[in-house]
Design an enzyme around this catalytic site. Structure first.
Site, PDB file in Angstrom:
ATOM      1  N   LYS A  41       0.815  -1.211   0.000  1.00 35.17           N
ATOM      2  CA  LYS A  41       0.000   0.000   0.000  1.00 35.17           C
ATOM      3  C   LYS A  41       0.857   1.273   0.000  1.00 35.17           C
ATOM      4  O   LYS A  41       0.604   2.207  -0.734  1.00 35.17           O
ATOM      5  CB  LYS A  41      -0.907  -0.022   1.230  1.00 35.17           C
ATOM      6  CG  LYS A  41      -2.047   0.936   1.131  1.00 35.17           C
ATOM      7  CD  LYS A  41      -3.019   0.672   2.256  1.00 35.17           C
ATOM      8  CE  LYS A  41      -4.150   1.682   2.219  1.00 35.17           C
ATOM      9  NZ  LYS A  41      -5.037   1.476   3.350  1.00 35.17           N
ATOM     10  N   LYS A  98     -10.405 -14.390   4.502  1.00 38.18           N
ATOM     11  CA  LYS A  98     -11.661 -15.093   4.842  1.00 38.18           C
ATOM     12  C   LYS A  98     -12.891 -14.222   4.681  1.00 38.18           C
ATOM     13  O   LYS A  98     -13.933 -14.683   4.250  1.00 38.18           O
ATOM     14  CB  LYS A  98     -11.576 -15.657   6.262  1.00 38.18           C
ATOM     15  CG  LYS A  98     -11.414 -14.607   7.322  1.00 38.18           C
ATOM     16  CD  LYS A  98     -10.426 -14.979   8.379  1.00 38.18           C
ATOM     17  CE  LYS A  98      -9.014 -14.727   7.967  1.00 38.18           C
ATOM     18  NZ  LYS A  98      -8.069 -14.740   9.071  1.00 38.18           N
ATOM     19  N   ILE A 129      -3.624 -25.373   9.713  1.00 36.67           N
ATOM     20  CA  ILE A 129      -4.293 -26.687   9.712  1.00 36.67           C
ATOM     21  C   ILE A 129      -4.950 -26.942   8.349  1.00 36.67           C
ATOM     22  O   ILE A 129      -5.766 -26.129   7.904  1.00 36.67           O
ATOM     23  CB  ILE A 129      -5.387 -26.771  10.809  1.00 36.67           C
ATOM     24  CG1 ILE A 129      -4.834 -26.339  12.162  1.00 36.67           C
ATOM     25  CG2 ILE A 129      -5.953 -28.178  10.890  1.00 36.67           C
ATOM     26  CD1 ILE A 129      -5.882 -26.278  13.263  1.00 36.67           C
ATOM     27  N   GLY A 180       1.033 -10.502  16.845  1.00 37.43           N
ATOM     28  CA  GLY A 180       0.641 -10.681  15.442  1.00 37.43           C
ATOM     29  C   GLY A 180      -0.479 -11.684  15.241  1.00 37.43           C
ATOM     30  O   GLY A 180      -0.750 -12.100  14.116  1.00 37.43           O
ATOM     31  N   GLU A 183      -6.237  -9.607  14.238  1.00 34.14           N
ATOM     32  CA  GLU A 183      -6.440  -8.894  12.989  1.00 34.14           C
ATOM     33  C   GLU A 183      -6.239  -7.406  13.242  1.00 34.14           C
ATOM     34  O   GLU A 183      -6.254  -6.947  14.396  1.00 34.14           O
ATOM     35  CB  GLU A 183      -7.862  -9.136  12.484  1.00 34.14           C
ATOM     36  CG  GLU A 183      -8.136 -10.548  12.030  1.00 34.14           C
ATOM     37  CD  GLU A 183      -7.484 -10.907  10.704  1.00 34.14           C
ATOM     38  OE1 GLU A 183      -7.179  -9.995   9.907  1.00 34.14           O
ATOM     39  OE2 GLU A 183      -7.261 -12.101  10.456  1.00 34.14           O
ATOM     40  N   LYS A 198     -14.728 -17.952   8.647  1.00 39.02           N
ATOM     41  CA  LYS A 198     -14.097 -19.268   8.457  1.00 39.02           C
ATOM     42  C   LYS A 198     -15.150 -20.364   8.415  1.00 39.02           C
ATOM     43  O   LYS A 198     -15.077 -21.294   7.601  1.00 39.02           O
ATOM     44  CB  LYS A 198     -13.095 -19.534   9.582  1.00 39.02           C
ATOM     45  CG  LYS A 198     -11.877 -18.629   9.492  1.00 39.02           C
ATOM     46  CD  LYS A 198     -11.051 -18.711  10.762  1.00 39.02           C
ATOM     47  CE  LYS A 198      -9.823 -17.826  10.654  1.00 39.02           C
ATOM     48  NZ  LYS A 198      -9.126 -17.679  11.933  1.00 39.02           N
ATOM     49  N   GLY A 296      -0.498 -16.245  12.865  1.00 43.39           N
ATOM     50  CA  GLY A 296       0.927 -15.925  12.903  1.00 43.39           C
ATOM     51  C   GLY A 296       1.538 -16.073  11.508  1.00 43.39           C
ATOM     52  O   GLY A 296       1.020 -16.807  10.669  1.00 43.39           O
TER      53      GLY A 296
HETATM   54  N1  NAP Z   1      -2.177 -12.521  10.729  1.00 45.67           N
HETATM   55  C1  NAP Z   1      -2.581 -13.781  10.723  1.00 45.67           C
HETATM   56  O1  NAP Z   1      -2.161 -14.574  11.571  1.00 45.67           O
HETATM   57  C2  NAP Z   1      -3.541 -14.281   9.667  1.00 45.67           C
HETATM   58  C3  NAP Z   1      -3.941 -15.636   9.700  1.00 45.67           C
HETATM   59  C4  NAP Z   1      -4.788 -16.123   8.698  1.00 45.67           C
HETATM   60  C5  NAP Z   1      -5.219 -15.270   7.690  1.00 45.67           C
HETATM   61  N2  NAP Z   1      -4.842 -13.951   7.701  1.00 45.67           N
HETATM   62  C6  NAP Z   1      -5.313 -13.097   6.616  1.00 45.67           C
HETATM   63  O2  NAP Z   1      -4.203 -12.733   5.808  1.00 45.67           O
HETATM   64  C7  NAP Z   1      -4.413 -11.439   5.244  1.00 45.67           C
HETATM   65  C8  NAP Z   1      -3.233 -10.537   5.606  1.00 45.67           C
HETATM   66  O3  NAP Z   1      -3.175 -10.389   7.013  1.00 45.67           O
HETATM   67  P1  NAP Z   1      -1.882  -9.779   7.749  1.00 45.67           P
HETATM   68  O4  NAP Z   1      -2.048 -10.117   9.173  1.00 45.67           O
HETATM   69  O5  NAP Z   1      -0.640 -10.211   7.035  1.00 45.67           O
HETATM   70  O6  NAP Z   1      -2.112  -8.212   7.528  1.00 45.67           O
HETATM   71  P2  NAP Z   1      -1.082  -7.035   7.833  1.00 45.67           P
HETATM   72  O7  NAP Z   1       0.051  -7.508   8.640  1.00 45.67           O
HETATM   73  O8  NAP Z   1      -1.888  -5.893   8.330  1.00 45.67           O
HETATM   74  O9  NAP Z   1      -0.498  -6.654   6.381  1.00 45.67           O
HETATM   75  C9  NAP Z   1      -1.318  -6.212   5.369  1.00 45.67           C
HETATM   76  C10 NAP Z   1      -0.501  -5.934   4.122  1.00 45.67           C
HETATM   77  O10 NAP Z   1      -1.400  -5.584   3.062  1.00 45.67           O
HETATM   78  C11 NAP Z   1      -0.897  -4.433   2.397  1.00 45.67           C
HETATM   79  N3  NAP Z   1      -2.030  -3.748   1.764  1.00 45.67           N
HETATM   80  C12 NAP Z   1      -3.143  -3.227   2.350  1.00 45.67           C
HETATM   81  N4  NAP Z   1      -3.969  -2.711   1.407  1.00 45.67           N
HETATM   82  C13 NAP Z   1      -3.358  -2.914   0.220  1.00 45.67           C
HETATM   83  C14 NAP Z   1      -3.703  -2.614  -1.128  1.00 45.67           C
HETATM   84  N5  NAP Z   1      -4.855  -1.996  -1.434  1.00 45.67           N
HETATM   85  N6  NAP Z   1      -2.849  -2.984  -2.119  1.00 45.67           N
HETATM   86  C15 NAP Z   1      -1.685  -3.612  -1.820  1.00 45.67           C
HETATM   87  N7  NAP Z   1      -1.300  -3.933  -0.558  1.00 45.67           N
HETATM   88  C16 NAP Z   1      -2.124  -3.583   0.434  1.00 45.67           C
HETATM   89  C17 NAP Z   1      -0.193  -3.634   3.469  1.00 45.67           C
HETATM   90  O11 NAP Z   1       0.698  -2.735   2.861  1.00 45.67           O
HETATM   91  P3  NAP Z   1       1.707  -1.807   3.737  1.00 45.67           P
HETATM   92  O12 NAP Z   1       2.811  -2.757   4.143  1.00 45.67           O
HETATM   93  O13 NAP Z   1       2.174  -0.765   2.781  1.00 45.67           O
HETATM   94  O14 NAP Z   1       0.909  -1.289   4.888  1.00 45.67           O
HETATM   95  C18 NAP Z   1       0.502  -4.762   4.253  1.00 45.67           C
HETATM   96  O15 NAP Z   1       1.713  -5.101   3.640  1.00 45.67           O
HETATM   97  C19 NAP Z   1      -5.771 -10.962   5.787  1.00 45.67           C
HETATM   98  O16 NAP Z   1      -6.765 -11.294   4.864  1.00 45.67           O
HETATM   99  C20 NAP Z   1      -5.955 -11.801   7.041  1.00 45.67           C
HETATM  100  O17 NAP Z   1      -7.334 -11.992   7.347  1.00 45.67           O
HETATM  101  C21 NAP Z   1      -4.018 -13.450   8.664  1.00 45.67           C
END
Ligand code: NAP
Length: 400
Positions: A41, A98, A129, A180, A183, A198, A296
């Site tokens: 972003k 999700k 999982i 981490g 959300e 989910k 994570g």
């Molecule tokens: N965290 C977990 O444990 C986990 C587990 C399962 C599923 N998920 C899913 O995985 C996804 C990512 O989660 P996360 O925890 O990794 O999020 P995060 O740490 O907040 O990172 C989000 C990333 O998305 C980028 N971003 C946001 N809007 C964007 C856009 N319009 N175009 C391009 N890049 C964009 C951000 O850019 P910047 O770096 O520039 O801010 C950042 O790099 C989500 O759908 C979440 O529900 C997460």
């Protein structure tokens, strides 16, 4: 497509999961160089060279050399457009989003068919999982009776800290965020929506129907009090946030997300911290239990990696339950037993308890345990949520 497709990946998002994936990928030499561009972003200091990053989705989507899009951003609206356009342009997609998937499941299934592409999303439910792939491939018959689980690592982490370590709720939430697990918007985790999305995805792969998330009873843990914790402790229970989809009579299914009293005899009793646990119940095999890290960077990144390697082998979900089995209907017309803790008795007029098995009135708090129609609970929830109450399921239900 060739037998082992060579992937050229455009990655969206370099946050917790994106970086986790990158690190996991770098330990998998065969795929080391597969990511050619990363769209994020905003400009900031990154752990990788600047030339790898771009800031316009079209830089990836319009690159004909990129045949695979991995979508790991935290914006479900934007993710919808990215994933949809990628499929329309003939690219295979892996997503962990999700919310986006659950809200657009029917369209996502249709787009895959129309454009002859594959959309995989193992990481979207229960992190590391492999529950979706197993529901799709191993549990691909109609013996399945229910899928019940702790689907959200962050709220489970909070409950573990609050329940077992006597930590204050806010402190435990902050810790989950710092690690981490939570959300970007914590209400997503603690109000049960993450579990709900989910559950919607798991329901598609268990019973073949895309239930509208807005139609499903969803209640989280943010109102839990010491009174509720003490009540559970005295009875030998823990409180867990549980999502459940269950087959009822006459091809009906029921689903909901609610905190639940869980006794020592249940598999999920011992699921603690950020771990997830899913119990799959079937006609011939009774219960099976899958357990692992639900959140994570590295655990979730591993699930994304597994989808990426599956794409190399041209894997796609067949949506077997939807395509080969008779249609299930989502039903809200049966009663479940709940614990209602309240302080103002006026709230009771909203609850049409069909029967009450236990009640208590103290100087500050009171509770009632009884059966109530699922549809009634869904109807009153927006109103009762504004009051200081706590709801939990006992696990019993009626009118199958
Ligand atoms: N965290 C977990 O444990 C986990 C587990 C399962 C599923 N998920 C899913 O995985 C996804 C990512 O989660 P996360 O925890 O990794 O999020 P995060 O740490 O907040 O990172 C989000 C990333 O998305 C980028 N971003 C946001 N809007 C964007 C856009 N319009 N175009 C391009 N890049 C964009 C951000 O850019 P910047 O770096 O520039 O801010 C950042 O790099 C989500 O759908 C979440 O529900 C997460």
């Amino acid at each position: 497509m060739s037998k082992h497709q060579k992937l050229n990946i455009g990655l969206f998002g370099f946050g917790v999961v994106g970086q986790g994936l990158y690190e996991v990928l770098s330990q998998s030499p065969a795929l080391d160089k597969a990511i050619s561009k990363i769209c994020v972003k905003s400009k900031k200091n990154r752990s990788l060279p600047d030339k790898l990053f771009c800031y316009d989705a079209d830089d990836i989507l319009n690159d004909p050399k990129i045949n695979t899009v991995v979508e790991l951003i935290n914006d479900s609206e934007e993710a919808y457009h990215i994933v949809k356009r990628a499929m329309q342009l003939g690219k295979n997609v892996v997503s962990a989003n999700k919310k986006m998937l659950a809200e657009n499941l029917t369209e996502m299934v249709q787009l895959q068919k129309e454009h002859k592409v594959s959309l995989l999303y193992e990481a979207s439910a229960c992190g590391s999982i492999p529950v979706i792939r197993n529901l799709e491939e191993y549990y691909d018959n109609d013996l399945l009776l229910s899928v019940t689980g702790i689907l959200n690592g962050s709220s489970n982490y909070i409950l573990s800290q609050v329940f077992d370590k006597n930590q204050a709720y806010g402190e435990a939430l902050k810790e989950a965020q710092d690690k981490g697990f939570a959300e970007t918007d914590p209400t997503f985790d603690v109000e049960g929506y993450d579990s709900l999305f989910k559950l919607i995805i798991l329901t598609m792969h268990s019973f073949g129907i895309a239930v509208d998330p807005k139609e499903v009873l969803t209640y989280g843990i943010s109102n839990i009090s010491d009174f509720d914790i003490n009540y559970a402790r005295e009875k030998g229970f823990k409180i867990k946030l549980v999502g459940q989809v269950e087959r009822l009579r006459e091809n009906r299914i029921s689903l909901f997300v609610l905190p639940r009293f869980v006794g020592k005899d249940k598999y999920i009793y011992s699921v603690e911290e950020e771990f997830n646990g899913v119990v799959i119940k079937g006609l011939a095999y009774d219960k099976q239990f899958m357990f692992g890290k639900g959140a994570g960077g590295h655990p979730t990144g591993s699930a994304v990696l597994s989808d990426i390697t599956a794409l190399m082998h041209n894997y796609r979900y067949e949506y077997k339950k939807a395509n080969y089995f008779s249609g299930f209907q989502y039903s809200k017309d049966h009663a479940i037993e709940i614990y209602l803790r309240y302080s103002d008795a006026d709230i009771l007029r909203h609850f049409d308890f069909q029967s009450v098995s236990e009640e208590y009135k103290g100087p500050v708090f009171a509770y009632k345990i009884g059966f109530i129609q699922l549809s009634r609970l869904i109807e009153i929830l927006p109103v009762v949520k504004r009051h200081n109450i706590f709801l939990a399921a006992t696990g019993k239900s009626l009118n199958y």
